[in-house]
Design an enzyme around this catalytic site. Sequence first.
Site, PDB file in Angstrom:
ATOM      1  CG  HIS A 232      -1.906  -1.099   1.248  1.00  0.00           C
ATOM      2  ND1 HIS A 232      -1.590  -2.370   1.671  1.00  0.00           N
ATOM      3  CD2 HIS A 232      -3.215  -1.117   0.874  1.00  0.00           C
ATOM      4  CE1 HIS A 232      -2.665  -3.143   1.583  1.00  0.00           C
ATOM      5  NE2 HIS A 232      -3.658  -2.410   1.096  1.00  0.00           N
TER       6      HIS A 232
ATOM      7  CG  MET B 261       6.699  -4.938   2.955  1.00  0.00           C
ATOM      8  SD  MET B 261       7.964  -6.243   2.943  1.00  0.00           S
ATOM      9  CE  MET B 261       8.846  -5.835   1.445  1.00  0.00           C
TER      10      MET B 261
ATOM     11  CG  ASP C 183      26.035   2.559  -7.591  1.00  0.00           C
ATOM     12  OD1 ASP C 183      26.306   2.027  -8.679  1.00  0.00           O
ATOM     13  OD2 ASP C 183      25.865   3.795  -7.463  1.00  0.00           O
TER      14      ASP C 183
END
Length: 239
Positions: free
Chosen positions: A77, A113, A128
Amino acid sequence: MHGLTHIGATGEAQMVDVSPKPSTKRTAVSSCKVLLGKKVFDLVLANQMAQGDVLSVAKIAGINGAKNTSNLIPLCHNISLIHVRVDLTLNPKDFSVDIEAEASSTGKTGIEMEAMTAASVAGLTVYDMCKAASKSIQITDIRLESKAGGKSGDWHREETEWFPPLHSIKQLQLYFSAPFGDSEYGLRSSLLWMAPSAEVLPFLIHNDEYDDFDDNDDDVVDDDNDIDDGNENIDDDDE
Protein backbone atom coordinates in the site's frame (compact mmCIF):
# COMPACT_ATOMS: atom_id res chain seq x y z
CA MET A 1 -1.49 -20.09 11.46
CA HIS A 2 -2.29 -17.01 9.38
CA GLY A 3 -2.98 -17.47 5.68
CA LEU A 4 -1.29 -15.61 2.84
CA THR A 5 -3.36 -12.46 2.55
CA HIS A 6 -1.96 -11.47 -0.85
CA ILE A 7 -3.46 -14.58 -2.48
CA GLY A 8 -7.15 -14.70 -3.42
CA ALA A 9 -9.59 -17.60 -3.14
CA THR A 10 -8.62 -18.94 -6.57
CA GLY A 11 -4.88 -18.41 -6.12
CA GLU A 12 -4.52 -15.09 -7.91
CA ALA A 13 -2.43 -12.24 -6.51
CA GLN A 14 -4.40 -9.49 -4.83
CA MET A 15 -3.90 -6.29 -2.87
CA VAL A 16 -5.28 -6.61 0.66
CA ASP A 17 -8.34 -4.51 1.51
CA VAL A 18 -7.40 -2.73 4.75
CA SER A 19 -10.44 -0.45 4.93
CA PRO A 20 -12.06 -2.25 7.92
CA LYS A 21 -8.92 -1.90 10.03
CA PRO A 22 -8.47 0.97 12.50
CA SER A 23 -5.63 3.45 12.11
CA THR A 24 -2.88 2.94 14.70
CA LYS A 25 0.69 4.09 15.26
CA ARG A 26 3.06 1.59 13.63
CA THR A 27 6.84 1.30 13.76
CA ALA A 28 9.28 -1.21 12.26
CA VAL A 29 13.05 -1.62 12.48
CA SER A 30 15.13 -3.60 9.99
CA SER A 31 18.82 -4.20 9.40
CA CYS A 32 21.35 -5.50 6.93
CA LYS A 33 25.12 -5.86 6.62
CA VAL A 34 27.45 -5.00 3.74
CA LEU A 35 30.72 -6.96 3.79
CA LEU A 36 33.34 -4.73 2.19
CA GLY A 37 36.67 -6.44 2.78
CA LYS A 38 39.63 -4.67 4.36
CA LYS A 39 40.79 -2.72 1.30
CA VAL A 40 37.40 -1.14 0.60
CA PHE A 41 36.68 -0.68 4.30
CA ASP A 42 39.83 1.39 4.70
CA LEU A 43 38.89 3.54 1.70
CA VAL A 44 35.40 4.19 3.05
CA LEU A 45 36.77 4.91 6.52
CA ALA A 46 39.18 7.47 5.07
CA ASN A 47 36.44 8.87 2.78
CA GLN A 48 38.64 8.23 -0.24
CA MET A 49 36.10 6.58 -2.57
CA ALA A 50 35.99 8.26 -5.97
CA GLN A 51 32.21 8.82 -5.83
CA GLY A 52 32.33 10.64 -2.51
CA ASP A 53 30.95 10.14 1.00
CA VAL A 54 29.56 6.61 0.84
CA LEU A 55 27.71 6.57 4.15
CA SER A 56 25.98 9.92 3.69
CA VAL A 57 24.77 9.13 0.19
CA ALA A 58 23.58 5.66 1.26
CA LYS A 59 21.65 7.19 4.17
CA ILE A 60 19.73 9.53 1.86
CA ALA A 61 19.15 6.69 -0.61
CA GLY A 62 17.70 4.52 2.15
CA ILE A 63 15.26 7.24 3.21
CA ASN A 64 14.24 7.74 -0.42
CA GLY A 65 13.80 3.98 -0.79
CA ALA A 66 11.35 3.88 2.11
CA LYS A 67 9.32 6.68 0.51
CA ASN A 68 9.08 4.73 -2.76
CA THR A 69 8.36 1.25 -1.41
CA SER A 70 4.91 0.94 -2.97
CA ASN A 71 6.43 1.75 -6.39
CA LEU A 72 8.95 -1.07 -6.02
CA ILE A 73 6.90 -3.79 -4.30
CA PRO A 74 3.73 -4.29 -6.38
CA LEU A 75 1.18 -5.17 -3.69
CA CYS A 76 2.38 -2.78 -0.97
CA HIS A 77 0.00 0.00 0.00
CA ASN A 78 0.98 3.60 -0.53
CA ILE A 79 1.69 4.55 3.09
CA SER A 80 2.01 8.05 4.48
CA LEU A 81 5.26 8.00 6.42
CA ILE A 82 5.73 10.14 9.51
CA HIS A 83 9.38 9.24 10.18
CA VAL A 84 12.28 7.39 8.57
CA ARG A 85 15.69 6.81 10.16
CA VAL A 86 18.66 5.14 8.46
CA ASP A 87 21.93 4.64 10.36
CA LEU A 88 25.12 3.25 8.82
CA THR A 89 28.02 2.21 11.05
CA LEU A 90 31.46 1.00 9.99
CA ASN A 91 32.29 -2.26 11.76
CA PRO A 92 36.05 -2.96 11.95
CA LYS A 93 35.51 -6.46 13.36
CA ASP A 94 34.48 -7.88 10.00
CA PHE A 95 35.22 -4.88 7.71
CA SER A 96 31.55 -4.23 7.06
CA VAL A 97 28.88 -1.54 7.14
CA ASP A 98 26.07 -2.28 9.60
CA ILE A 99 22.80 -0.70 8.49
CA GLU A 100 19.71 -0.14 10.62
CA ALA A 101 16.52 1.44 9.29
CA GLU A 102 13.38 2.50 11.14
CA ALA A 103 10.09 3.62 9.63
CA SER A 104 6.95 4.91 11.34
CA SER A 105 3.41 5.75 10.24
CA THR A 106 -0.12 6.13 11.53
CA GLY A 107 -2.36 4.01 9.36
CA LYS A 108 -4.23 0.79 8.63
CA THR A 109 -1.37 -1.46 7.54
CA GLY A 110 2.12 -2.40 8.61
CA ILE A 111 5.31 -0.47 7.95
CA GLU A 112 7.73 -3.43 7.81
CA MET A 113 8.32 -3.30 4.06
CA GLU A 114 9.23 0.38 4.20
CA ALA A 115 11.84 -0.30 6.88
CA MET A 116 13.28 -3.27 4.99
CA THR A 117 13.33 -1.39 1.68
CA ALA A 118 15.21 1.46 3.36
CA ALA A 119 17.90 -0.92 4.64
CA SER A 120 18.10 -2.75 1.31
CA VAL A 121 18.43 0.39 -0.82
CA ALA A 122 21.04 1.80 1.55
CA GLY A 123 23.02 -1.44 1.21
CA LEU A 124 22.72 -1.40 -2.58
CA THR A 125 23.93 2.20 -2.62
CA VAL A 126 27.01 1.25 -0.59
CA TYR A 127 27.71 -1.47 -3.15
CA ASP A 128 27.19 0.90 -6.08
CA MET A 129 29.59 3.49 -4.67
CA CYS A 130 32.27 0.91 -3.85
CA LYS A 131 32.01 -1.57 -6.72
CA ALA A 132 34.85 0.07 -8.66
CA ALA A 133 37.22 -0.93 -5.85
CA SER A 134 35.89 -4.49 -5.44
CA LYS A 135 33.32 -6.75 -7.06
CA SER A 136 33.30 -9.20 -4.15
CA ILE A 137 31.30 -6.97 -1.77
CA GLN A 138 28.34 -8.84 -0.27
CA ILE A 139 25.00 -7.58 1.04
CA THR A 140 23.76 -9.99 3.70
CA ASP A 141 21.29 -10.52 6.55
CA ILE A 142 18.48 -8.26 5.35
CA ARG A 143 15.85 -8.82 8.02
CA LEU A 144 13.15 -7.36 10.23
CA GLU A 145 14.34 -6.71 13.78
CA SER A 146 11.12 -5.52 15.41
CA LYS A 147 7.65 -4.13 14.80
CA ALA A 148 5.12 -2.33 16.98
CA GLY A 149 1.44 -1.57 16.55
CA GLY A 150 -1.32 -3.13 14.53
CA LYS A 151 -3.60 -6.10 15.18
CA SER A 152 -0.74 -8.58 15.66
CA GLY A 153 0.89 -6.40 18.31
CA ASP A 154 4.58 -6.03 19.05
CA TRP A 155 7.27 -8.42 17.81
CA HIS A 156 11.02 -8.58 18.44
CA ARG A 157 13.56 -10.90 16.87
CA GLU A 158 15.05 -13.36 19.32
CA GLU A 159 18.66 -14.28 18.61
CA THR A 160 19.56 -17.96 18.81
CA GLU A 161 23.11 -18.88 19.70
CA TRP A 162 23.94 -21.67 17.24
CA PHE A 163 27.69 -21.71 17.79
CA PRO A 164 29.13 -23.14 21.01
CA PRO A 165 30.47 -20.76 23.65
CA LEU A 166 34.18 -20.15 24.08
CA HIS A 167 34.74 -22.90 26.64
CA SER A 168 33.66 -25.64 24.20
CA ILE A 169 36.00 -24.80 21.31
CA LYS A 170 38.43 -27.44 22.57
CA GLN A 171 35.64 -29.97 22.38
CA LEU A 172 34.98 -28.96 18.78
CA GLN A 173 38.64 -29.37 17.90
CA LEU A 174 38.74 -32.84 19.40
CA TYR A 175 35.61 -33.80 17.49
CA PHE A 176 37.01 -32.62 14.17
CA SER A 177 40.58 -33.77 14.73
CA ALA A 178 39.99 -37.03 12.86
CA PRO A 179 38.92 -35.62 9.46
CA PHE A 180 41.09 -32.52 9.59
CA GLY A 181 44.14 -33.61 11.56
CA ASP A 182 45.60 -32.12 14.71
CA SER A 183 47.56 -29.35 13.03
CA GLU A 184 46.87 -25.65 13.42
CA TYR A 185 45.57 -25.63 9.86
CA GLY A 186 43.21 -28.46 10.67
CA LEU A 187 41.82 -26.66 13.69
CA ARG A 188 41.23 -23.45 11.78
CA SER A 189 39.65 -25.32 8.86
CA SER A 190 37.21 -27.20 11.05
CA LEU A 191 36.15 -24.08 12.95
CA LEU A 192 35.81 -21.94 9.83
CA TRP A 193 33.71 -24.67 8.22
CA MET A 194 31.41 -24.66 11.23
CA ALA A 195 31.19 -20.86 11.45
CA PRO A 196 30.95 -19.13 8.07
CA SER A 197 29.38 -16.00 9.60
CA ALA A 198 31.59 -12.96 9.17
CA GLU A 199 30.86 -11.89 12.74
CA VAL A 200 32.15 -15.20 14.13
CA LEU A 201 35.33 -15.67 12.09
CA PRO A 202 37.50 -13.00 13.75
CA PHE A 203 36.40 -14.27 17.16
CA LEU A 204 37.45 -17.82 16.34
CA ILE A 205 40.78 -16.95 14.78
CA HIS A 206 41.81 -14.45 17.45
CA ASN A 207 40.52 -15.77 20.75
CA ASP A 208 42.44 -16.46 23.93
CA GLU A 209 41.27 -20.05 24.22
CA TYR A 210 42.62 -20.79 20.76
CA ASP A 211 46.03 -19.44 21.77
CA ASP A 212 45.89 -21.46 24.98
CA PHE A 213 45.13 -24.55 22.97
CA ASP A 214 48.19 -23.99 20.80
CA ASP A 215 50.31 -23.76 23.94
CA ASN A 216 48.83 -26.98 25.22
CA ASP A 217 49.63 -28.64 21.91
CA ASP A 218 53.27 -27.61 22.29
CA ASP A 219 53.30 -29.12 25.75
CA VAL A 220 51.95 -32.37 24.37
CA VAL A 221 54.61 -32.43 21.68
CA ASP A 222 57.30 -31.80 24.30
CA ASP A 223 55.98 -34.69 26.36
CA ASP A 224 56.15 -36.92 23.30
CA ASN A 225 59.75 -35.89 22.75
CA ASP A 226 60.55 -36.75 26.35
CA ILE A 227 59.06 -40.19 25.81
CA ASP A 228 61.11 -40.64 22.65
CA ASP A 229 64.27 -39.68 24.52
CA GLY A 230 63.45 -42.26 27.16
CA ASN A 231 63.02 -44.92 24.50
CA GLU A 232 66.39 -44.03 23.01
CA ASN A 233 68.00 -44.52 26.41
CA ILE A 234 66.40 -47.94 26.74
CA ASP A 235 67.70 -48.92 23.31
CA ASP A 236 71.19 -47.84 24.32
CA ASP A 237 71.00 -50.05 27.42
CA ASP A 238 69.90 -53.01 25.32
CA GLU A 239 72.84 -52.56 23.01
